[in-house]
Design a protein around this motif. Structure first.
Motif, PDB file in Angstrom:
ATOM      1  N   THR A   1      35.064  42.111  30.794  1.00 36.57           N
ATOM      2  CA  THR A   1      36.298  42.922  30.262  1.00 36.57           C
ATOM      3  C   THR A   1      35.891  44.296  29.677  1.00 36.57           C
ATOM      4  O   THR A   1      34.654  44.389  29.139  1.00 36.57           O
ATOM      5  CB  THR A   1      37.070  42.087  29.232  1.00 36.57           C
TER       6      THR A   1
ATOM      7  N   CYS B   1      40.565  43.110  32.309  1.00 43.36           N
ATOM      8  CA  CYS B   1      39.547  42.939  33.243  1.00 43.36           C
ATOM      9  C   CYS B   1      39.080  44.154  33.881  1.00 43.36           C
ATOM     10  O   CYS B   1      39.790  44.879  34.098  1.00 43.36           O
ATOM     11  CB  CYS B   1      40.198  41.954  34.358  1.00 43.36           C
TER      12      CYS B   1
ATOM     13  N   CYS C   1      42.454  33.627  39.499  1.00 48.70           N
ATOM     14  CA  CYS C   1      43.450  34.602  39.267  1.00 48.70           C
ATOM     15  C   CYS C   1      44.763  34.404  40.557  1.00 48.70           C
ATOM     16  O   CYS C   1      45.905  34.275  39.956  1.00 48.70           O
ATOM     17  CB  CYS C   1      43.072  36.208  39.619  1.00 48.70           C
TER      18      CYS C   1
ATOM     19  N   THR D   1      34.434  37.460  35.003  1.00 48.48           N
ATOM     20  CA  THR D   1      34.576  39.011  35.167  1.00 48.48           C
ATOM     21  C   THR D   1      34.476  39.629  34.114  1.00 48.48           C
ATOM     22  O   THR D   1      35.034  38.973  33.094  1.00 48.48           O
ATOM     23  CB  THR D   1      36.027  39.322  35.854  1.00 48.48           C
TER      24      THR D   1
ATOM     25  N   CYS E   1      45.951  39.761  33.530  1.00 51.23           N
ATOM     26  CA  CYS E   1      44.736  40.539  33.565  1.00 51.23           C
ATOM     27  C   CYS E   1      44.287  41.077  32.304  1.00 51.23           C
ATOM     28  O   CYS E   1      43.048  41.615  32.296  1.00 51.23           O
ATOM     29  CB  CYS E   1      44.794  41.589  34.758  1.00 51.23           C
TER      30      CYS E   1
ATOM     31  N   GLY F   1      37.132  37.287  30.695  1.00 55.29           N
ATOM     32  CA  GLY F   1      37.436  37.546  32.037  1.00 55.29           C
ATOM     33  C   GLY F   1      37.992  36.562  32.786  1.00 55.29           C
ATOM     34  O   GLY F   1      38.044  35.287  32.400  1.00 55.29           O
TER      35      GLY F   1
END
Length: 194
Positions: free
Chosen positions: A84, A90, A122, A82, A30, A36
């Motif tokens: 960051t 993230c 993920c 996503t 992560c 991301g």
């Protein structure tokens, strides 16, 4: 290479062993990366839907970044991802009291606040999926990070858990039960060859 319909699966997914060891890696997947978490188009809408329920789980720094960057960003190399914080963690990552980064989206899911677990990229990690240019074929590859995932590779070997078994829930979520059963039968056949 294993072919199931238009999906080509790396042999390593049935040959290698892997079990996440969060006490060692601290949820580094992560944090460590060039961008991301990759998002597919449907997941952009999912993030819009769950956002308000996930927000209370996130630290203030994440909330600030989300106001600045938005719920997702388009990266030239990776497409939708996503956001960051400082090109590292993230924005949906939450660090627990043991220093382990976990997913705020998944925590909201585990608490029954939302019905979407987290981005499939993920959930599938260290499996990476790539589409062919013509979008007719998917390539499913095993890509653990050498340093970050060394403890998970060691634990997987110790427990004798193949990658596809460790990621059963994610594979079923993405491809369905029939796909997983076919992959499992293929793996068992390959492992019984003399």
């Amino acid at each position: 290479m294993i072919a199931i319909d238009n999906i080509l699966i790396s042999d390593e997914i049935v040959q290698e062993q892997f079990v996440c060891d969060l006490n060692k890696c601290k949820g580094g997947c992560c944090v460590d990366g060039d961008a991301g978490a990759p998002l597919n188009i449907e997941e952009l809408q999912k993030l819009n839907e769950v956002y308000d329920a996930v927000l209370p789980y996130l630290p203030e720094e994440s909330k600030t970044e989300l106001k600045l960057q938005g719920k997702y960003v388009n990266n030239k190399e990776f497409g939708w991802v996503t956001p960051t914080i400082e090109s590292k963690v993230c924005v949906y990552g939450v660090t627990d009291k043991n220093g382990i980064v976990k997913c705020g989206i998944e925590q909201a899911y585990n608490d029954g606040k939302i019905k979407w677990k987290k981005p499939i990229s993920c959930h599938l990690f260290p499996i990476r999926i790539q589409q062919s240019k013509d979008k007719q074929t998917e390539y499913v590859n095993y890509e653990p990070r050498e340093d970050l995932c060394s403890a998970a590779c060691t634990l997987g070997k110790k427990l004798k858990v193949p990658v596809y078994v460790f990621l059963k829930d994610a594979l079923v979520r993405n491809y369905g039960t029939e796909f997983y059963e076919t992959l499992e039968a293929t793996a068992q056949h390959l492992n019984t060859k003399p």
